[in-house]
Design a protein around this motif. Structure first.
Motif, PDB file in Angstrom:
ATOM      1  N   SER A  23       0.944  -1.204  -5.148  1.00  0.00           N
ATOM      2  CA  SER A  23       1.973  -1.726  -6.043  1.00  0.00           C
ATOM      3  C   SER A  23       2.034  -3.235  -5.857  1.00  0.00           C
ATOM      4  N   SER A  28       0.857  -1.176   0.000  1.00  0.00           N
ATOM      5  CA  SER A  28       0.000   0.000   0.000  1.00  0.00           C
ATOM      6  C   SER A  28       0.896   1.230   0.000  1.00  0.00           C
ATOM      7  N   ILE A  65       1.002   8.340  -7.332  1.00  0.00           N
ATOM      8  CA  ILE A  65       0.115   9.325  -6.722  1.00  0.00           C
ATOM      9  C   ILE A  65       0.528  10.691  -7.239  1.00  0.00           C
ATOM     10  N   LYS A  85      -4.530  10.323  -0.632  1.00  0.00           N
ATOM     11  CA  LYS A  85      -4.592   9.435  -1.798  1.00  0.00           C
ATOM     12  C   LYS A  85      -3.920   8.117  -1.447  1.00  0.00           C
ATOM     13  N   GLN A  86      -4.302   7.069  -2.198  1.00  0.00           N
ATOM     14  CA  GLN A  86      -3.715   5.749  -1.979  1.00  0.00           C
ATOM     15  C   GLN A  86      -3.667   4.999  -3.297  1.00  0.00           C
ATOM     16  N   ASP A  87      -2.647   4.163  -3.447  1.00  0.00           N
ATOM     17  CA  ASP A  87      -2.537   3.257  -4.584  1.00  0.00           C
ATOM     18  C   ASP A  87      -1.853   1.991  -4.082  1.00  0.00           C
ATOM     19  N   ALA A 132       2.741   1.691  -8.320  1.00  0.00           N
ATOM     20  CA  ALA A 132       1.784   2.592  -7.684  1.00  0.00           C
ATOM     21  C   ALA A 132       2.226   4.012  -7.980  1.00  0.00           C
TER      22      ALA A 132
END
Length: 146
Positions: A102, A86, A110, A98-100, A108
């Motif tokens: 990988s 995360s 942002i 925000k979050q992405d 990931a």
């Protein structure tokens, strides 16, 4: 969508450049120093932050100080492992902006509009850790306004 594709394309380029020692030596690289498991222990970094998630309970925090108005882009390139991490951008109060995620084949990324004098934090934590000591790299880019 164009910006997202541009950032994802940049992630691939960064991954290749980091493998080139001559180029990587010119960047401001900051290696993780423990402890950095809490926002109060976060270290700042110039261009690149390198760390590792040692187990399912580990989490790492990094500080991002903003010196000019513009757009901040953060990329967590793929590690080539089966780990899922995360990747979060937090404000100075620790609130997630925000979050992405990988994983083995998806970086990931942002992007966020920032203003001079603001402080942000990046949090990296495990979602699924199949291999211990998951190494990661964070790359920071800016687009400044005049």
């Amino acid at each position: 969508m164009k910006k997202l594709l541009k950032v994802l394309g940049t992630a691939s380029l960064v991954t290749m450049l980091l493998a080139t020692p001559a180029f990587a030596g010119d960047l401001g690289v900051r290696n993780e120093v423990e402890p950095n498991n809490w926002i109060t222990e976060a270290a700042g970094f110039d261009d690149i932050a390198v760390g590792k998630i040692s187990d399912e309970l580990d989490q790492d925090f990094w500080r991002v100080d903003i010196h000019k108005d513009g757009q901040l882009a953060l990329v967590l390139p793929t590690s080539g492992t089966s780990n899922r991490l995360s990747f979060e951008l937090l404000n100075e109060n620790g609130v997630r902006l925000k979050q992405d995620v990988s994983d083995w084949n998806n970086p990931a990324s942002i992007t966020y509009q920032v203003k001079r004098g603001e402080k942000y934090f990046v949090k990296v934590s495990p979602i699924q850790l199949r291999e211990p000591d998951a190494k990661y790299t964070i790359v920071k880019f800016y687009s400044f306004y005049n």
